[in-house]
Write an enzyme that holds these catalytic residues in place. Structure first.
Site, PDB file in Angstrom:
ATOM      1  N   GLU A   1      10.533 -72.122 -21.534  1.00  0.00           N
ATOM      2  CA  GLU A   1       9.244 -71.554 -21.934  1.00  0.00           C
ATOM      3  C   GLU A   1       8.252 -72.681 -22.228  1.00  0.00           C
ATOM      4  O   GLU A   1       7.075 -72.585 -21.918  1.00  0.00           O
ATOM      5  CB  GLU A   1       9.431 -70.668 -23.163  1.00  0.00           C
ATOM      6  CG  GLU A   1       8.164 -69.978 -23.611  1.00  0.00           C
ATOM      7  CD  GLU A   1       8.395 -69.102 -24.812  1.00  0.00           C
ATOM      8  OE1 GLU A   1       8.349 -67.869 -24.647  1.00  0.00           O
ATOM      9  OE2 GLU A   1       8.615 -69.642 -25.915  1.00  0.00           O
TER      10      GLU A   1
ATOM     11  N   ASP B   1       4.501 -64.484 -11.392  1.00  0.00           N
ATOM     12  CA  ASP B   1       3.506 -65.553 -11.402  1.00  0.00           C
ATOM     13  C   ASP B   1       2.103 -64.996 -11.577  1.00  0.00           C
ATOM     14  O   ASP B   1       1.671 -64.109 -10.834  1.00  0.00           O
ATOM     15  CB  ASP B   1       3.606 -66.384 -10.122  1.00  0.00           C
ATOM     16  CG  ASP B   1       2.818 -67.677 -10.215  1.00  0.00           C
ATOM     17  OD1 ASP B   1       2.720 -68.239 -11.324  1.00  0.00           O
ATOM     18  OD2 ASP B   1       2.310 -68.129  -9.172  1.00  0.00           O
ATOM     19  N   HIS B   2       1.405 -65.529 -12.570  1.00  0.00           N
ATOM     20  CA  HIS B   2       0.048 -65.126 -12.913  1.00  0.00           C
ATOM     21  C   HIS B   2      -0.040 -63.634 -13.239  1.00  0.00           C
ATOM     22  O   HIS B   2      -1.015 -62.967 -12.895  1.00  0.00           O
ATOM     23  CB  HIS B   2      -0.952 -65.540 -11.824  1.00  0.00           C
ATOM     24  CG  HIS B   2      -1.170 -67.009 -11.808  1.00  0.00           C
ATOM     25  ND1 HIS B   2      -0.336 -67.855 -11.116  1.00  0.00           N
ATOM     26  CD2 HIS B   2      -2.072 -67.789 -12.437  1.00  0.00           C
ATOM     27  CE1 HIS B   2      -0.753 -69.108 -11.300  1.00  0.00           C
ATOM     28  NE2 HIS B   2      -1.791 -69.096 -12.098  1.00  0.00           N
TER      29      HIS B   2
ATOM     30  N   HIS C   1      -0.836 -64.486 -24.907  1.00  0.00           N
ATOM     31  CA  HIS C   1      -0.789 -65.934 -24.735  1.00  0.00           C
ATOM     32  C   HIS C   1       0.095 -66.200 -23.520  1.00  0.00           C
ATOM     33  O   HIS C   1       0.797 -65.316 -23.050  1.00  0.00           O
ATOM     34  CB  HIS C   1      -0.261 -66.659 -25.985  1.00  0.00           C
ATOM     35  CG  HIS C   1       1.189 -66.446 -26.242  1.00  0.00           C
ATOM     36  ND1 HIS C   1       1.691 -65.281 -26.785  1.00  0.00           N
ATOM     37  CD2 HIS C   1       2.257 -67.235 -26.015  1.00  0.00           C
ATOM     38  CE1 HIS C   1       3.005 -65.370 -26.896  1.00  0.00           C
ATOM     39  NE2 HIS C   1       3.383 -66.546 -26.421  1.00  0.00           N
TER      40      HIS C   1
ATOM     41  N   HIS D   1       2.449 -69.101 -20.807  1.00  0.00           N
ATOM     42  CA  HIS D   1       3.310 -70.279 -20.669  1.00  0.00           C
ATOM     43  C   HIS D   1       3.384 -70.680 -19.197  1.00  0.00           C
ATOM     44  O   HIS D   1       3.220 -69.844 -18.313  1.00  0.00           O
ATOM     45  CB  HIS D   1       4.730 -69.986 -21.144  1.00  0.00           C
ATOM     46  CG  HIS D   1       4.816 -69.608 -22.575  1.00  0.00           C
ATOM     47  ND1 HIS D   1       4.776 -70.531 -23.595  1.00  0.00           N
ATOM     48  CD2 HIS D   1       4.928 -68.394 -23.167  1.00  0.00           C
ATOM     49  CE1 HIS D   1       4.870 -69.910 -24.754  1.00  0.00           C
ATOM     50  NE2 HIS D   1       4.967 -68.606 -24.527  1.00  0.00           N
TER      51      HIS D   1
ATOM     52  N   CYS E   1       2.728 -65.611 -31.511  1.00  0.00           N
ATOM     53  CA  CYS E   1       3.243 -64.972 -30.287  1.00  0.00           C
ATOM     54  C   CYS E   1       2.932 -63.482 -30.243  1.00  0.00           C
ATOM     55  O   CYS E   1       3.104 -62.844 -29.211  1.00  0.00           O
ATOM     56  CB  CYS E   1       4.747 -65.190 -30.165  1.00  0.00           C
ATOM     57  SG  CYS E   1       5.179 -66.918 -29.855  1.00  0.00           S
TER      58      CYS E   1
ATOM     59  N   HIS F   1       2.304 -63.134 -22.030  1.00  0.00           N
ATOM     60  CA  HIS F   1       3.108 -62.123 -22.708  1.00  0.00           C
ATOM     61  C   HIS F   1       2.726 -62.097 -24.173  1.00  0.00           C
ATOM     62  O   HIS F   1       1.942 -62.908 -24.641  1.00  0.00           O
ATOM     63  CB  HIS F   1       4.615 -62.398 -22.544  1.00  0.00           C
ATOM     64  CG  HIS F   1       5.139 -63.526 -23.369  1.00  0.00           C
ATOM     65  ND1 HIS F   1       6.334 -63.472 -24.027  1.00  0.00           N
ATOM     66  CD2 HIS F   1       4.629 -64.748 -23.659  1.00  0.00           C
ATOM     67  CE1 HIS F   1       6.547 -64.608 -24.670  1.00  0.00           C
ATOM     68  NE2 HIS F   1       5.535 -65.396 -24.450  1.00  0.00           N
TER      69      HIS F   1
END
Length: 137
Positions: A126, A79-80, A39, A41, A33, A14
């Site tokens: 996070e 996810d991903h 980037h 998490h 960010c 995100h």
């Protein structure tokens, strides 16, 4: 009243960015960010439901069903993925941990209500040091 919590994990990218702000202002407010190249998490999601135990089964909710609801409605979508671009319930919203947790809560709440349990909270890590917990409106 009894509470049950299920943990799931997902990895996602995100960025924090406002289109109506300059790159300089985005960087000043959001720091790294706001990286234009995104980037990511490794998130940990804790979903807690509450209610009364069914005397026939001894369950508040079948944990396989709880896992299925969370995976279908949240994990499979996130996810991903790129939260800003790929996640339907995050379209047009700031992808901060706070708003992600709130939106996950809103997505899950009706699915648990159908199972006669109440969604108590969504806690989203996070990082190992930063988390948000949301209890609804």
């Amino acid at each position: 009243m009894i509470y049950i919590t299920r943990r799931e994990r997902f990895c996602a990218a995100h960025k924090l960015h406002r289109e109506d702000w300059s790159e300089e202002k985005n960087e000043a407010v959001f720091g790294y960010c706001s990286n234009p190249n995104w980037h990511g998490h490794n998130y940990e999601l804790y979903v807690t439901v509450k209610g009364t135990v069914n005397p026939e089964t001894g369950f508040l909710i079948d944990l396989k069903l709880m896992k299925s609801i969370i995976n279908t409605e949240v994990i499979d979508k996130m996810d991903h993925k790129n939260i800003n671009l790929d996640v339907d319930f995050m379209q047009g919203k700031m992808a901060s941990t706070e708003i992600i947790a709130m939106e996950i809560f809103h997505v899950l709440k009706p699915h648990f209500e159908k199972e006669n349990v109440q969604l108590h909270s969504v806690k989203l890590y996070e990082t190992e040091n930063n988390s948000v917990e949301y209890f609804g409106d």
